[in-house]
Design an enzyme around this catalytic site. Structure first.
Site, PDB file in Angstrom:
ATOM      1  N   ASN A   1       0.866  -1.172   0.000  1.00 21.69           N
ATOM      2  CA  ASN A   1       0.000   0.000   0.000  1.00 21.69           C
ATOM      3  C   ASN A   1       0.898   1.215   0.000  1.00 21.69           C
ATOM      4  O   ASN A   1       1.713   1.371   0.909  1.00 21.69           O
ATOM      5  CB  ASN A   1      -0.895  -0.012   1.258  1.00 21.69           C
TER       6      ASN A   1
ATOM      7  N   GLU B   1     -20.255  21.376  -0.006  1.00 27.68           N
ATOM      8  CA  GLU B   1     -20.461  19.991   0.405  1.00 27.68           C
ATOM      9  C   GLU B   1     -21.579  19.330  -0.415  1.00 27.68           C
ATOM     10  O   GLU B   1     -21.473  18.177  -0.817  1.00 27.68           O
ATOM     11  CB  GLU B   1     -20.769  19.944   1.919  1.00 27.68           C
TER      12      GLU B   1
ATOM     13  N   LYS C   1     -21.007  15.989  -2.685  1.00 28.37           N
ATOM     14  CA  LYS C   1     -21.797  14.756  -2.531  1.00 28.37           C
ATOM     15  C   LYS C   1     -22.387  14.350  -3.872  1.00 28.37           C
ATOM     16  O   LYS C   1     -22.339  13.192  -4.257  1.00 28.37           O
ATOM     17  CB  LYS C   1     -22.953  14.949  -1.524  1.00 28.37           C
TER      18      LYS C   1
END
Ligand code: F6R
Length: 583
Positions: free
Chosen positions: A97, A462, A466
């Site tokens: 990772n 925001e 979304k």
């Protein structure tokens, strides 16, 4: 990004242990998955493109196994690029990772004859290991390889000669778990909950060797042993299930009222409030949705008579010259693993600043890095989109700012009222119908603008985030006061515009902005406590004291409906992962 899970046991165990754990970690990346099992001197490997939640596997049992869910950085989304990667002899299976920044240079240093099967930055590590491990044990060989790696990484290797898993951490998270049936390695303590009784987090610059006799940790630079601090596992309750909901997005949206009620009674925000009182300078930071919460936090602090700076975590270096012992840096993060947030906090610490976090995952790197942490305690957020962790952060910041202004009980009551207000938005059939109608009206559009002013500007950002991340509809949030300074040029006949117009200061101006875009042909959707002639459609939300929360829930539902109408998976938007652990 990328989920890691493995075990070593003194007895044969089904590989489904790793398969199921990787499903828990899928939100860390779902481009592909892969598992290697030590079947007693031979590696059995299965790896495929696509989310593991939609896969089946037929792997044999073994005493050790290691798996990975990938979020692609280098090399496309193909079976060959899925981890684990094997050396030429088939002794090692390696997963990773992070990013090996100097992978080309490392590849150039290899002797001839290595057969590369992928286009990843990772595969060079397993061939380097193969060259070094000829005469020495796996552990010193891996330490030597890792010392040459540039970039932030977590690497784990399964060795069929010794039956060991050896892992090294430099930047990306790794945890070790001790259970009745073996020892476990995981990128995320959430996956250890069902297996382990105790857990230890590996520190940066440390490596760990897991064998059937236990786990031992070492310093990568010196090779000397270091201590692993074991704590009792508290993550059983972290396991998230759908509990009858059709997806995690719906579930987590509906968990908000309960989460907010808990925060309304939690002592944590008051501790943050004290830090706010003591600090000369306050800096709030975070990424994405957490950054939007930080912008709202600044407004809460301003209302409490305290000034604060806000910076996206990736832009924090610009503020570093102003950080000193009188500065409080508050990092907001759901996962507690976002690399830019961690780097911002480390830099702040180095500058002598106090560091605090508002974080959802206890035991995360951010949680362990900070002087003070307020846990959101929202429960696991599995959907890639931040929903309950966003409103949770708003609630913590509102109460903390209220405490700093001597208005603790008032702000706690306001958060409790916001919980009720969100519940109303979620329960009302009429609001559900209106949100659906709005979604149907704009689902086929190419662009959508969201206008907000004052406290509604971060809410507009925001709302846009979304919508665009889950439905891929291009949505932008603008401060409505800036409309006439350029943005209005984008409005043509039928352009959908959402205008955030709750009660309170700024409503008059919001209605004026709606009228102005409507006059130019826009289709206007008001988020407003009542209908107005300026709106073609109204989503009822926005009583003054609870407006931000009502708008948040309305935006989440609108985004969800758009995702469904546009045929998108609400839990796993394309190209995204839940925790962003690479730059
Ligand atoms: C958006 C979203 C992201 C995260 C951002 C930070 O819905 O989820 O923008 O808010 O990646 O993540 P955390 O809060 O884990 O640091």
């Amino acid at each position: 990004m990328c989920g890691i899970f493995g075990f070593v046991s003194s007895r044969q165990r089904e590989a489904s242990v790793v398969f199921e754990a990787l499903r828990e970690l899928e939100y860390r990346g779902y481009d592909s998955w892969g598992i290697a099992v030590d079947t007693g001197g031979r590696l059995a490997v299965e790896k495929h493109v696509g989310p593991i939640s939609r896969a089946t596997a037929a792997l044999p049992a073994g005493r050790a196994a290691l798996g990975h869910t990938r979020w692609a950085t280098h090399g496309g989304v193909t079976d060959a690029n899925a981890h684990p990667h094997l050396d030429c002899s088939g002794r090692f299976a390696l997963i990773h990772n992070g990013i090996v920044e100097n992978h080309r240079e490392l590849a150039a240093r290899l002797g001839s004859g290595h057969c590369f099967r992928s286009q990843t930055d990772t595969e060079v590590l397993v061939h380097s290991l193969e060259e070094r491990a000829g005469d020495v044990d796996l552990l010193p060989a891996l330490l030597a390889v890792i010392r040459d790696v540039q970039g932030l990484s977590a690497v784990a290797v399964l060795d069929v000669c010794t039956g060991q898993i050896v892992a090294a951490k430099n930047g990306s998270p790794l945890a070790v778990g001790w259970g009745d049936d073996g020892i476990y390695l995981s990128s995320d303590p959430a996956a250890l909950g069902t297996h382990a009784r105790e857990v230890a987090f590996l520190e940066d610059g440390h490596a760990v060797a897991l064998g059937d006799r236990g786990a031992a940790a070492f310093d990568i630079a010196t090779g000397l042993p270091v201590t692993l601090t074991r704590n009792r596992v508290e993550c059983e309750a972290q396991r998230g299930t759908l509990a009858g909901y059709r997806d995690y997005m719906t579930k987590e949206i509906h968990e908000q009222p309960e989460a907010l009620r808990r925060i309304a009674h939690d002592p944590g925000p008051a501790a943050l409030g004290q830090l706010f009182e003591q600090a000369r300078e306050i800096v709030l930071t975070g990424c994405g949705t957490a950054y939007h919460a930080a912008l709202s936090g600044r407004a809460y602090l301003a209302a409490a008579g305290r000034a604060a700076h806000v910076a996206m975590a990736s832009e924090m270096p610009a503020l570093e010259p102003m950080l000193d012992a009188d500065t409080l840096v508050v990092a907001l993060s759901q996962s507690g693993e976002t690399i830019d947030v961690l780097e911002a906090v480390r830099a702040a610490r180095a500058a002598g600043a106090r560091v605090a976090s508002v974080v959802n995952v206890p035991g995360s790197t951010l949680d362990r890095l900070c002087d003070v942490s307020v846990h959101l305690a929202c429960g696991p957020e599995k959907c890639v989109l931040a929903t309950k962790s966003y409103t949770g952060k708003l609630a913590v910041l509102q109460i903390a700012a209220g405490c700093a202004a001597g208005r603790e009980s008032e702000t706690r009551a306001a958060v409790a009222a916001s919980a009720d207000a969100i519940e109303t938005v979620l329960r009302q059939e009429a609001s559900d119908r209106a949100i659906r109608r709005a979604a149907e009206r704009i689902a086929e559009d190419q662009h959508l603008f969201i206008l907000g002013r004052g406290q509604c500007y971060p809410a507009a950002l925001e709302t846009a985030l979304k919508i665009k991340e889950v439905s891929y509809l291009h949505a932008e949030g603008f401060p409505s006061g800036e409309l006439k300074h350029g943005v209005i040029a984008l409005v043509t006949n039928g352009t959908p515009c959402i205008i955030l117009a709750p009660d309170g200061p700024g409503r008059k101006e919001a209605l004026a902005a709606a009228a102005e875009v409507r006059a130019r042909g826009a289709f206007t959707i008001g988020v407003s406590p009542c209908d107005e002639p300026e709106f073609d459609l109204t989503l009822r939300a926005g009583k003054e004291s609870t407006a931000l929360f009502e708008i948040a829930a309305t935006a989440q539902l609108l985004a969800y409906n758009l995702a469904i109408l546009r045929g998108c998976d609400p839990d796993k938007p394309r190209n995204l992962a839940k925790s962003v652990t690479v730059k």
